[in-house]
Design a protein around this motif. Structure first.
Motif, PDB file in Angstrom:
ATOM      1  N   THR A 385      19.293   5.221   0.157  1.00 17.57           N
ATOM      2  CA  THR A 385      19.196   4.479  -1.099  1.00 17.57           C
ATOM      3  C   THR A 385      17.738   4.095  -1.350  1.00 17.57           C
ATOM      4  OG1 THR A 385      21.426   3.625  -0.861  1.00 17.57           O
ATOM      5  CG2 THR A 385      19.954   2.428  -2.337  1.00 17.57           C
ATOM      6  N   GLN A 386      17.260   4.360  -2.558  1.00 22.49           N
ATOM      7  CA  GLN A 386      15.871   4.100  -2.904  1.00 22.49           C
ATOM      8  C   GLN A 386      15.699   2.652  -3.357  1.00 22.49           C
ATOM      9  OE1 GLN A 386      13.770   7.075  -2.456  1.00 22.49           O
ATOM     10  NE2 GLN A 386      15.733   7.368  -1.442  1.00 22.49           N
ATOM     11  N   GLN A 387      14.640   2.011  -2.900  1.00 20.25           N
ATOM     12  CA  GLN A 387      14.396   0.611  -3.223  1.00 20.25           C
ATOM     13  C   GLN A 387      13.760   0.438  -4.597  1.00 20.25           C
ATOM     14  OE1 GLN A 387      15.627  -1.762  -1.205  1.00 20.25           O
ATOM     15  NE2 GLN A 387      16.413  -0.009  -0.051  1.00 20.25           N
ATOM     16  N   LEU A 388      13.135   1.486  -5.108  1.00 19.49           N
ATOM     17  CA  LEU A 388      12.488   1.421  -6.414  1.00 19.49           C
ATOM     18  C   LEU A 388      13.304   2.244  -7.411  1.00 19.49           C
ATOM     19  CD1 LEU A 388       8.814   2.061  -5.261  1.00 19.49           C
ATOM     20  CD2 LEU A 388       9.874  -0.147  -5.761  1.00 19.49           C
ATOM     21  N   PRO A 389      13.275   1.897  -8.686  1.00 16.52           N
ATOM     22  CA  PRO A 389      14.004   2.692  -9.677  1.00 16.52           C
ATOM     23  C   PRO A 389      13.525   4.138  -9.688  1.00 16.52           C
ATOM     24  CG  PRO A 389      13.329   0.583 -10.609  1.00 16.52           C
ATOM     25  CD  PRO A 389      12.669   0.683  -9.291  1.00 16.52           C
ATOM     26  N   VAL A 390      14.452   5.081  -9.524  1.00 21.48           N
ATOM     27  CA  VAL A 390      14.122   6.509  -9.550  1.00 21.48           C
ATOM     28  C   VAL A 390      14.076   6.954 -11.004  1.00 21.48           C
ATOM     29  CG1 VAL A 390      14.884   8.825  -8.901  1.00 21.48           C
ATOM     30  CG2 VAL A 390      15.164   6.915  -7.304  1.00 21.48           C
ATOM     31  N   THR A 391      13.007   7.638 -11.397  1.00 16.25           N
ATOM     32  CA  THR A 391      12.842   8.035 -12.804  1.00 16.25           C
ATOM     33  C   THR A 391      12.965   9.530 -13.023  1.00 16.25           C
ATOM     34  OG1 THR A 391      10.448   8.027 -12.432  1.00 16.25           O
ATOM     35  CG2 THR A 391      11.439   6.051 -13.409  1.00 16.25           C
ATOM     36  N   SER A 392      12.778  10.351 -11.980  1.00 16.26           N
ATOM     37  CA  SER A 392      12.951  11.794 -12.168  1.00 16.26           C
ATOM     38  C   SER A 392      13.259  12.456 -10.831  1.00 16.26           C
ATOM     39  CB  SER A 392      11.711  12.437 -12.798  1.00 16.26           C
ATOM     40  OG  SER A 392      10.651  12.535 -11.863  1.00 16.26           O
ATOM     41  N   LEU A 393      13.924  13.609 -10.911  1.00 13.22           N
ATOM     42  CA  LEU A 393      14.270  14.417  -9.740  1.00 13.22           C
ATOM     43  C   LEU A 393      13.841  15.850 -10.014  1.00 13.22           C
ATOM     44  CD1 LEU A 393      17.983  13.254  -9.258  1.00 13.22           C
ATOM     45  CD2 LEU A 393      15.999  12.407  -7.991  1.00 13.22           C
ATOM     46  N   THR A 394      13.222  16.481  -9.025  1.00  7.69           N
ATOM     47  CA  THR A 394      12.816  17.878  -9.153  1.00  7.69           C
ATOM     48  C   THR A 394      12.970  18.569  -7.805  1.00  7.69           C
ATOM     49  OG1 THR A 394      11.205  17.365 -10.882  1.00  7.69           O
ATOM     50  CG2 THR A 394      10.937  19.457  -9.739  1.00  7.69           C
ATOM     51  N   PHE A 395      13.713  19.672  -7.768  1.00  9.41           N
ATOM     52  CA  PHE A 395      13.816  20.455  -6.538  1.00  9.41           C
ATOM     53  C   PHE A 395      12.548  21.282  -6.369  1.00  9.41           C
ATOM     54  CE2 PHE A 395      18.379  19.645  -6.733  1.00  9.41           C
ATOM     55  CZ  PHE A 395      18.710  19.555  -5.383  1.00  9.41           C
ATOM     56  N   LEU A 396      11.875  21.081  -5.233  1.00  8.64           N
ATOM     57  CA  LEU A 396      10.744  21.945  -4.878  1.00  8.64           C
ATOM     58  C   LEU A 396      11.243  23.243  -4.275  1.00  8.64           C
ATOM     59  CD1 LEU A 396       8.442  19.247  -3.256  1.00  8.64           C
ATOM     60  CD2 LEU A 396       8.418  20.064  -5.623  1.00  8.64           C
ATOM     61  N   SER A 397      12.334  23.148  -3.541  1.00  6.25           N
ATOM     62  CA  SER A 397      13.046  24.279  -2.964  1.00  6.25           C
ATOM     63  C   SER A 397      14.480  23.811  -2.769  1.00  6.25           C
ATOM     64  CB  SER A 397      12.411  24.701  -1.632  1.00  6.25           C
ATOM     65  OG  SER A 397      12.527  23.653  -0.673  1.00  6.25           O
ATOM     66  N   SER A 398      15.329  24.658  -2.235  1.00  2.82           N
ATOM     67  CA  SER A 398      16.725  24.263  -2.069  1.00  2.82           C
ATOM     68  C   SER A 398      16.892  23.144  -1.048  1.00  2.82           C
ATOM     69  CB  SER A 398      17.575  25.469  -1.643  1.00  2.82           C
ATOM     70  OG  SER A 398      17.114  25.971  -0.392  1.00  2.82           O
ATOM     71  N   ASP A 399      15.854  22.902  -0.210  1.00  4.76           N
ATOM     72  CA  ASP A 399      15.977  21.857   0.805  1.00  4.76           C
ATOM     73  C   ASP A 399      14.909  20.763   0.678  1.00  4.76           C
ATOM     74  OD1 ASP A 399      13.824  23.346   1.586  1.00  4.76           O
ATOM     75  OD2 ASP A 399      14.619  23.897   3.551  1.00  4.76           O
ATOM     76  N   GLN A 400      14.213  20.714  -0.469  1.00  4.84           N
ATOM     77  CA  GLN A 400      13.238  19.652  -0.699  1.00  4.84           C
ATOM     78  C   GLN A 400      13.402  19.112  -2.121  1.00  4.84           C
ATOM     79  OE1 GLN A 400       9.352  21.378   0.359  1.00  4.84           O
ATOM     80  NE2 GLN A 400       9.259  19.857   1.998  1.00  4.84           N
ATOM     81  N   LEU A 401      13.461  17.791  -2.216  1.00  5.02           N
ATOM     82  CA  LEU A 401      13.655  17.132  -3.502  1.00  5.02           C
ATOM     83  C   LEU A 401      12.492  16.190  -3.762  1.00  5.02           C
ATOM     84  CD1 LEU A 401      15.686  16.751  -5.879  1.00  5.02           C
ATOM     85  CD2 LEU A 401      16.597  14.784  -4.611  1.00  5.02           C
ATOM     86  N   PHE A 402      11.818  16.380  -4.887  1.00  2.00           N
ATOM     87  CA  PHE A 402      10.700  15.533  -5.287  1.00  2.00           C
ATOM     88  C   PHE A 402      11.238  14.422  -6.184  1.00  2.00           C
ATOM     89  CE2 PHE A 402       7.211  14.457  -8.218  1.00  2.00           C
ATOM     90  CZ  PHE A 402       6.212  14.134  -7.297  1.00  2.00           C
ATOM     91  N   VAL A 403      10.835  13.177  -5.899  1.00  2.00           N
ATOM     92  CA  VAL A 403      11.357  12.012  -6.591  1.00  2.00           C
ATOM     93  C   VAL A 403      10.196  11.177  -7.106  1.00  2.00           C
ATOM     94  CG1 VAL A 403      12.766   9.928  -6.347  1.00  2.00           C
ATOM     95  CG2 VAL A 403      13.367  11.981  -5.073  1.00  2.00           C
ATOM     96  N   THR A 404      10.274  10.707  -8.345  1.00  2.00           N
ATOM     97  CA  THR A 404       9.269   9.780  -8.866  1.00  2.00           C
ATOM     98  C   THR A 404       9.897   8.415  -9.109  1.00  2.00           C
ATOM     99  OG1 THR A 404       9.671  10.367 -11.182  1.00  2.00           O
ATOM    100  CG2 THR A 404       8.001  11.635  -9.992  1.00  2.00           C
ATOM    101  N   TYR A 405       9.026   7.383  -9.095  1.00  3.66           N
ATOM    102  CA  TYR A 405       9.487   6.014  -9.243  1.00  3.66           C
ATOM    103  C   TYR A 405       8.755   5.339 -10.403  1.00  3.66           C
ATOM    104  CZ  TYR A 405      11.044   7.053  -4.502  1.00  3.66           C
ATOM    105  OH  TYR A 405      11.616   7.645  -3.408  1.00  3.66           O
ATOM    106  N   LEU A 406       9.392   4.309 -10.919  1.00  4.32           N
ATOM    107  CA  LEU A 406       8.856   3.621 -12.085  1.00  4.32           C
ATOM    108  C   LEU A 406       7.465   3.041 -11.821  1.00  4.32           C
ATOM    109  CD1 LEU A 406       9.485   2.738 -14.989  1.00  4.32           C
ATOM    110  CD2 LEU A 406      10.467   0.636 -14.055  1.00  4.32           C
ATOM    111  N   LYS A 407       7.199   2.605 -10.599  1.00  2.93           N
ATOM    112  CA  LYS A 407       5.919   1.968 -10.289  1.00  2.93           C
ATOM    113  C   LYS A 407       4.782   2.960 -10.093  1.00  2.93           C
ATOM    114  CE  LYS A 407       7.523  -2.461  -8.465  1.00  2.93           C
ATOM    115  NZ  LYS A 407       7.444  -3.426  -7.355  1.00  2.93           N
ATOM    116  N   GLY A 408       5.038   4.240 -10.357  1.00  2.75           N
ATOM    117  CA  GLY A 408       3.944   5.201 -10.310  1.00  2.75           C
ATOM    118  C   GLY A 408       3.798   5.930  -8.997  1.00  2.75           C
TER     119      GLY A 408
END
Length: 908
Positions: A385-408
């Motif tokens: 569970t992420q402590q910061l609000p998640v703003t976007s999700l992007t798969f870099l590959s089938s086994d890696q997920l890139f996540v961005t947060y509201l705080k930059g």
């Protein structure tokens, strides 16, 4: 001249922001709210000089030659029927009116309001603040383009190193997509002012093209395959289609009643899907601008939509991920929903697909992150569970997920399949396939005193017939027995049937008194009873919330009772029918039927094995133990019947008590514990028919299943006289209890003799039990000229007897034609029972409130046959039965074909 309008201001983009003029704040305050390009009240927009010149419903509002005489000058603040602003709205002061009049006299130039930005004073933060990140897209070599508050940047996903950063003076980036091989497109905008998209070079971050046209912030931008078309959408509820070469708006798609948060093109680039705050996903033909379908199953705002491999994925505020088959490619069609999965306990804000389409990631407002496989759709992993609000999700590959947060900030998360699995194990529901019968003599056992707890249970040898009495309210009798792993046993009480006062309840326990777990029912969809509650008996009219997302043969759990969905609601004033399809309803897992109040909760559940590892989904899990109060098949009244399958070898204890906590001398019982004896019997509703030439008459075959027998039964009539035929063999499918057939007389049939009739035989056959003789036919007569004949026909020409084919998940059409002789009135072929002897999951569709009906004088009508996703491949006959002397059409062969996995199907 007055009309309702959206909000404020202006069309975006390409020019730099201009200084504010004295008139702009006044127009924004008093005029633009009702007269803008999005909502032209009175047909008038005041956003551009061109739109002012075009005027509105009352004609032109400015006169360049005589500005003082123009309509705009006349309505400003003067009390009259055409006063603007209207008398019930805030009014400008005398000084403000003078500014507006001078502006009109000067020619009403409004370029500043068309391209300017709000005059907002600069406010410096008290501390250093990182710009927010709201969107991301993978480009190449581990690099990701990210965007958010007034900037776009290229960074290395692993190290976070920024390769370039482009500042945006006013716009906020809300979405990013790949645009060709070397560019990305960003949805941008200024809330309350303007919106559109910018095309950015991945190499250096320079803005290549600007696409405008929105009157508020844009939240989504999508690119058609090959970059031939760009779509943008946002708060102004419009979808704009752009020519990326010229930047011009080529079309506007209107129809959503709320902000649009997501856009996705299908692979062809012709079909576009949009997700909106109005709680719908819409499917569009971008070549024609036609809306092809509205997916209305969601119950709240939809924030994200994706398209992959002819499937539409969407999620939003109702906490569910939904998947539809995309079939409406060229013309309006219904896109059938395939999956509706409760995925998070809070609103789902984003979903993302891996490049191969095999994995889906989802995140919610509570910071939870889930990973799903898409073929088949099943849960794979719960990420921390992420402590910061998640703003976007992007798969870099089938086994890696890139996540961005509201705080930059951002992170790369590892994705891998959990050791847990959602593949259901085989769970015993109390329905058995068994060959042969156990003929072992039951051992008579009499209850003895002193066995009132599991530890001191009276030992019995199986098979046994136990006689006893529940002597007092606190009395519970216990009997122990040995069972091998997987051994199936039937436990059946005879009490009420022999006039005992006992309302029995039986349970299976371990020797230390613990209940033996049968299964766990994991809820996958929540609902509640609507319109009215349910009694404990009826099998029809189960009206439940969001029924459109439920499927036949799914289990419905409510307050300890489990039923199974047999047929869809057939109109606006109906509900589900549950098994067996008519009469008193069945329950499953030996649960006890009970009444349910209006708005009482219920759940679609999936049975899980006792030792199966469950993946939490935010919905409850209901343990079901080996116990029974009243027989679930409703054959024994208050008496209990329980099917037990021993999970392991060992000793077990059966307890018997009164369900009400009562007891006494008249609370006697007999309890049998033995191997089930699967069997059946068939009732034929008639053995005498009179059939008119060119028509048929119906026969019903009702199957009584006994002791867990659940297999199919084939019924055949043979040796019919010349000129007569039967629509057979007919089959009662697995778990079904009725089928129908007809005896059909040809147009040249001759009256049969008694000797002919005596040769007719009726037999039933099952693989498990073998052949059964169902007795003799008694009487068959040839009737006179029928009042009408009904003929089922296809729209396609064919030689020989009519054969129709339909795939699972598909709808086909046919027609019924009448040859009227002496009946010219209304002819009905039934309502929910239109189409006789159709296999389970196949039905006559689109019947409305009146059913399949031909009005007086009408001789032909189209009708539709739908095969639901649960329909199994088969071949059999069906027919239509009229209300005129119960005459039927000819039998028609209907072949159910497997579902076309390419997705090229139509649907109900």
């Amino acid at each position: 001249m007055r009309s309702a309008v959206c909000f404020t201001a202006l069309i975006l983009l390409p020019a730099p922001a201009l200084a504010q003029t004295p008139v702009e704040p006044l127009l924004r305050q008093y005029c633009i709210g009702c007269h803008n390009d999005a909502d032209r009240e009175g047909g008038l927009s005041m956003q551009t000089l061109d739109s002012l010149k075009r005027g509105g419903e009352n004609g032109s509002v400015i006169d360049p030659g005589r500005p003082a005489e123009s309509l705009l000058s006349k309505v400003l603040g003067r009390p009259s029927d055409i006063q603007m602003p209207p008398a019930d709205e805030p009014q400008p002061t005398a000084e403000e009116l003078e500014v507006l009049r001078k502006w009109v006299l000067a020619g009403a130039k409004i370029r500043p309001i068309a391209t300017g930005n709000p005059d907002v004073p600069e406010v410096k933060p008290f501390a250093s603040v990182a710009p927010s990140l709201l969107a991301s897209v993978a480009v190449s070599d581990g690099n990701v383009v990210v965007g958010g508050g007034r900037h776009v940047a290229l960074l290395n996903a692993e190290t976070g190193k920024v390769e370039w950063k482009t500042e945006l003076k006013h716009e906020r980036v809300t979405a990013l997509s790949v645009f060709g091989k070397s560019e990305v497109i960003a949805a941008v905008g200024i809330p309350g002012v303007s919106g559109g998209a910018i095309v950015i070079s991945v190499a250096d971050g320079k803005v290549v093209t600007r696409l405008g046209g929105h009157t508020d912030a844009a939240y989504a931008a999508a690119v058609a395959r090959g970059g031939s078309r760009v779509a943008t959408a946002g708060y102004d509820r419009q979808i704009l289609l752009h020519d990326p070469k010229t930047g011009k708006v080529t079309d506007r798609l209107e129809g959503h009643n709320g902000s649009i948060f997501g856009l996705a093109f299908a692979e062809s680039g012709k079909v576009l899907c949009s997700a909106s705050a109005d709680g719908t996903v819409k499917v569009w033909n971008t070549s024609t601008g036609e809306r092809l379908d509205t997916l209305s199953q969601p119950t709240s705002e939809q924030y994200s939509v994706l398209v992959s491999a002819d499937r539409i994925f969407a999620a939003g505020a109702d906490n569910r991920i939904r998947i539809w088959d995309l079939v409406s490619r060229d013309k309006p069609q219904i896109n059938p929903i395939r999956i509706s999965r409760f995925a998070h306990e809070k609103a789902i804000t984003k979903i993302a697909l891996s490049a191969d389409g095999m994995r889906l990631a989802s995140t919610a407002e509570d910071g939870t992150l889930q990973v799903w496989s898409t073929q088949p759709f099943a849960h794979e992993q719960t990420l921390p569970t992420q402590q910061l609000p998640v703003t976007s999700l992007t798969f870099l590959s089938s086994d890696q997920l890139f996540v961005t947060y509201l705080k930059g900030t951002s992170a790369v998360l590892s994705v891998k399949a959990d050791s847990k699995t959602e593949n259901p194990t085989v769970v015993d529901v109390g329905i058995h396939h068994a060959k042969g019968q156990d003929t072992t003599q039951l051992v008579a056992v009499t209850e003895q005193d002193g066995h009132d707890d599991p530890g001191s249970a009276q030992a019995v040898q199986l098979p046994a017939k136990i006689s006893g009495t529940i002597q007092s309210p606190a009395d519970v009798d216990h009997f122990s027995f040995e069972a091998t792993a997987g051994q199936r046993l039937l436990l059946e009480v005879n009490a009420a049937r022999m006039k005992s006062d006992l309302d029995s309840k039986i349970r299976i326990l371990t020797p230390d008194g613990k209940p033996v777990l049968r299964t766990r029912l994991q809820a996958v969809r929540d609902s509640w009873f609507t319109f009215r509650g349910k009694d404990s008996s009826t099998s029809n009219d189960f009206r439940v919330f969001n029924w459109e997302e439920m499927e036949l043969n799914e289990f419905l759990y409510a307050d300890g009772e489990v039923v199974k969905l047999w047929h869809y609601p057939r109109g606006p004033d109906s509900g589900f029918i549950v098994y067996p399809g008519f009469g008193t309803r069945w329950t499953y897992f030996d649960t006890t039927p009970t009444a349910h109040a209006l708005q009482a909760p219920c759940f679609i559940v999936v049975p899980r094995g006792p030792d199966e590892k469950l993946i939490p989904n935010g919905l409850p899990v209901f343990p079901v133990y080996f116990e029974n109060d009243d027989d679930g098949r409703r054959e024994l009244g208050r008496d209990s019947r329980l099917y037990f399958r021993a999970p392991t070898a060992g000793r077990y204890v059966v307890s018997i008590s009164d369900a009400r906590g009562m007891g006494g001398e008249k609370f006697n019982y007999e309890l049998q514990v033995r191997t089930p004896k699967p069997d059946f019997s068939i009732n034929v509703n008639t053995r005498k028919l009179t059939v008119s030439p060119g028509t048929g008459r119906e026969i019903l075959f009702d199957l009584k299943r006994r002791e867990g027998f659940n297999g199919p039964v084939t019924i055949d009539m043979q040796n019919l006289p010349p000129g007569f035929s039967v629509s057979g063999p007919v089959e009662i499918g697995e778990e079904q209890v009725r089928c129908m057939g007809i005896i059909y007389a040809s147009a040249d049939a001759k009256a049969p003799t008694p000797e002919d009739v005596a040769k007719i035989t009726i037999k039933a056959f099952t693989e498990e039990i073998g052949e059964r003789d169902l007795g003799k036919w008694e009487e068959l007569k040839l009737g006179g000229t029928p009042k009408l004949r009904a003929i089922v026909e296809s729209y396609e020409e064919s030689d020989g007897p009519l054969v129709l084919e339909v795939r699972s998940g598909e709808t086909i059409r046919a027609k019924v034609r009448l040859e009227r002789n002496s009946h010219n009135g209304v002819v009905s072929f039934g309502n929910s029972d239109s189409g006789r002897n159709l296999p389970h999951g196949v039905f006559v569709d689109n019947i409305g409130l009146n059913g399949l009906l031909l009005l007086a004088g009408q001789s032909e009508r189209e009708f539709f046959i739908t095969a639901s996703p649960v329909a199994r491949p088969s071949s059999g006959t069906f027919y239509l039965k009229s209300n005129v002397d119960s005459a039927t059409s000819q039998p028609v062969v209907l072949k159910i074909l497997p579902r076309d996995e390419s997705g090229q199907v139509s649907s109900r």
